[in-house]
Write an enzyme that holds these catalytic residues in place. Structure first.
Site, short mmCIF file in Angstrom:
data_model
loop_
_atom_site.label_atom_id
_atom_site.label_comp_id
_atom_site.label_asym_id
_atom_site.label_seq_id
_atom_site.Cartn_x
_atom_site.Cartn_y
_atom_site.Cartn_z
CE1 TYR A 246 0.57 -7.32 0.97
CE2 TYR A 246 -1.11 -5.93 1.95
CZ TYR A 246 -0.01 -6.75 2.08
OH TYR A 246 0.50 -7.01 3.31
CG ASP A 274 7.24 -8.59 2.85
OD1 ASP A 274 6.04 -8.43 2.56
OD2 ASP A 274 7.81 -7.94 3.74
CG HIS A 365 4.78 -7.98 6.12
ND1 HIS A 365 4.41 -7.91 4.81
CD2 HIS A 365 3.64 -7.72 6.82
CE1 HIS A 365 3.12 -7.64 4.73
NE2 HIS A 365 2.64 -7.51 5.94
O1 173 Z 1 0.60 -7.79 7.98
C1 173 Z 1 -0.59 -7.84 7.71
O2 173 Z 1 -1.42 -8.15 8.55
C2 173 Z 1 -0.99 -7.56 6.34
O3 173 Z 1 -0.21 -7.03 5.64
C3 173 Z 1 -2.30 -7.94 5.82
C4 173 Z 1 -2.37 -8.53 4.56
C5 173 Z 1 -3.60 -8.94 4.08
C6 173 Z 1 -4.74 -8.76 4.82
C7 173 Z 1 -4.67 -8.16 6.06
C8 173 Z 1 -3.45 -7.75 6.56
#
Ligand code: 173
Length: 502
Positions: A246, A274, A365
């Site tokens: 991320y 995404d 996702h």
């Molecule tokens: O899909 C998710 O839960 C995920 O990608 C996510 C993103 C940020 C914080 C926790 C989970």
């Protein structure tokens, strides 16, 4: 490690006195922290911390945070010291009265079917649903909004039928492959999923260890419950791992993560594209709602919107401004192949190739982001043909797909349509939530058995022989839309004379 007062020893009794909103100390992994001023800023809400004010919060903390999160987020002056070991027992014992749910879950675990009785990934999922704490099940299983995409991901595979060939010598079949230049025993990888310890205390390490045994690549999540170093150290020397990324609003943090991954031997960078904002996963949101309470937060001046859900609450660091102009920067900080994860139409796949990416993951996702985003396999044929039309070599530029996969036959369908491999997320988490590492081993073995059988019956001796002619996908794109349970439920209830609100 505490950066301040490392020598100072604090007793459990002393900690216990700081159990209010005005002075809140907690213990995490044997260290004492003053979180009073941090309370309003806690992404998961204030109330959940206050529940552990003056106590050991490690058990609640562990599944949701990487081990170093508290150390990194609190200024050194709030690292008060080390808990007096001698006083740990009394405080732990006081806390260790299991809740009703814990007792029920322990009972369910002890009476669940033997692992050998699970003969499909669906079986593992059924057991997981039965034995997992509801918070974990709701978090992992939830999809966005009405969960239409979540269900479409799986049902899209049902619209693809095989065109098997016969009278071929299939005494030997093999299905190993090479993904971004790395060996893989099957055309699948363990895709990244956050918060692995919600399902099992060993979290992502269950996946690392099992993937090693089965020659399968693991994608390490940015938001794993185990730390990056723990997951890397659990890997065997020649085991391939990728990193899911991320991109942080603070690019320096991202750069550090990427460089550290590369220098530690990670072989591929999968940038999630995404999720500029996290989708509304209502099951998860409801859970969080219970956890963080209601009006009390407003009164206490808490800044955090309590309706977020576990994932949304901790996702605020993700940079929504990420765009194609950032590709130059991304490429400048790493020599790892870069793959964009979460591409949902052919135009973006072509753009990814033109921007020098090594591939894309056609993914929505796991149905957790934009409801009514198409499933990866649904758009695979148009992506492959657009790439060819734009002169992209689909040998060098690799296309992956994830979402909804439960059978090796699903994977073979994706391979026939041009995918290099398929990512599997939830089924492996369910496998270890139910049976630990052995559960993942079992899932891998089931898939291996299914591959062997499916390839033989299809008349293909290797993945090279799994060609587009071996599937009939003329039903893809047809209007098979999964049911909207929430909407339908309302109208069915209203029309039933005997229906009562429960
Ligand atoms: O899909 C998710 O839960 C995920 O990608 C996510 C993103 C940020 C914080 C926790 C989970």
């Amino acid at each position: 490690m505490s950066k301040n007062n490392p020598e100072k020893i604090i007793t459990a009794d002393q900690v216990a006195q700081h159990n209010t909103r005005e002075s809140c100390w907690i213990i995490v992994h044997g260290r004492v922290y003053d979180v009073t001023e941090f309370l309003p800023d806690h992404p998961g809400g204030m109330r959940i911390i206050l529940k552990y004010a003056g106590q050991d919060a490690t058990e609640e903390y562990d599944p949701i945070h990487p081990p170093d999160a508290i150390v990194d987020n609190l200024p050194p002056s709030k690292h008060l010291g080390r808990l007096d070991e001698g006083s740990v027992e009394s405080i732990k014992q006081e806390q260790r009265i299991p809740t009703e749910e814990e007792r029920e879950m322990a009972h369910r675990h002890s009476t669940k079917p033997a692992l050998s009785e699970c003969i499909s990934l669906h079986d593992l999922e059924t057991v997981a649903r039965h034995v997992m704490p509801s918070k974990a099940w709701m978090y992992y299983s939830s999809g966005a909004d009405d969960e239409i995409t979540l269900r479409a991901n799986h049902s899209a595979y049902h619209r693809i039928w095989f065109r098997p060939r016969v009278m071929r010598d299939v005494s030997r079949v093999h299905f190993s492959t090479s993904l971004l230049g790395q060996k893989s025993s099957m055309p699948l990888y363990v895709t990244a999923t956050a918060l692995g310890k919600l399902g099992h205390p060993m979290g992502e390490l269950n996946l690392t260890r099992s993937a090693a045994k089965h020659g399968v690549i693991q994608m390490i999540p940015t938001l794993a419950s185990c730390s990056f170093d723990e997951i890397r150290s659990a890997a065997l020397e020649n085991q391939t791992q990728w990193l899911q990324l991320y991109v942080n609003r603070n690019r320096d943090i991202t750069e550090k993560i990427v460089r550290r991954a590369e220098s530690s031997g990670v072989k591929g960078l999968f940038v999630t594209v995404d999720a500029p904002q996290l989708g509304r996963r209502e099951k998860d949101m409801r859970m969080k709602f219970d956890d963080v309470g209601t009006d009390e937060q407003k009164e206490s001046g808490e800044k955090i919107d309590r309706s977020q859900g576990a994932a949304r609450a901790i996702s605020s660091f993700i940079d929504p401004s990420l765009n194609w102009n950032d590709m130059g920067w991304l490429k400048s900080i790493t020599n790892m192949p870069i793959v964009l994860k979460g591409v949902q139409c052919w135009q973006d796949a072509v753009l990814a190739a033109q921007h020098g990416c090594a591939g894309v993951v056609l993914s929505n996702h796991g149905g957790r982001q934009l409801d009514f985003a198409p499933s990866g396999v649904e758009i695979l044929p148009e992506v492959m043909s657009a790439l060819r039309d734009h002169g992209v070599s689909t040998d060098k530029f690799q296309v992956f797909v994830d979402g909804g996969v439960r059978r090796a036959s699903d994977i073979i369908k994706a391979v026939a349509l041009g995918a290099k491999a398929v990512g599997i997320g939830r089924p492996f988490i369910y496998a270890y939530s139910a049976y630990g590492e052995e559960g993942v081993d079992r899932a891998m073995e089931i898939l291996r058995d299914e591959f062997e059988m499916c390839l033989r019956l299809l008349g293909a001796r290797s993945l090279d022989e799994v060609t587009p002619e071996m599937v009939n996908c003329s039903n893809l794109g047809s209007a098979d839309i999964p049911k909207d349970y929430l909407f339908t439920g309302n109208y069915e209830r209203l029309s039933g004379l005997n229906d009562k609100m429960s």
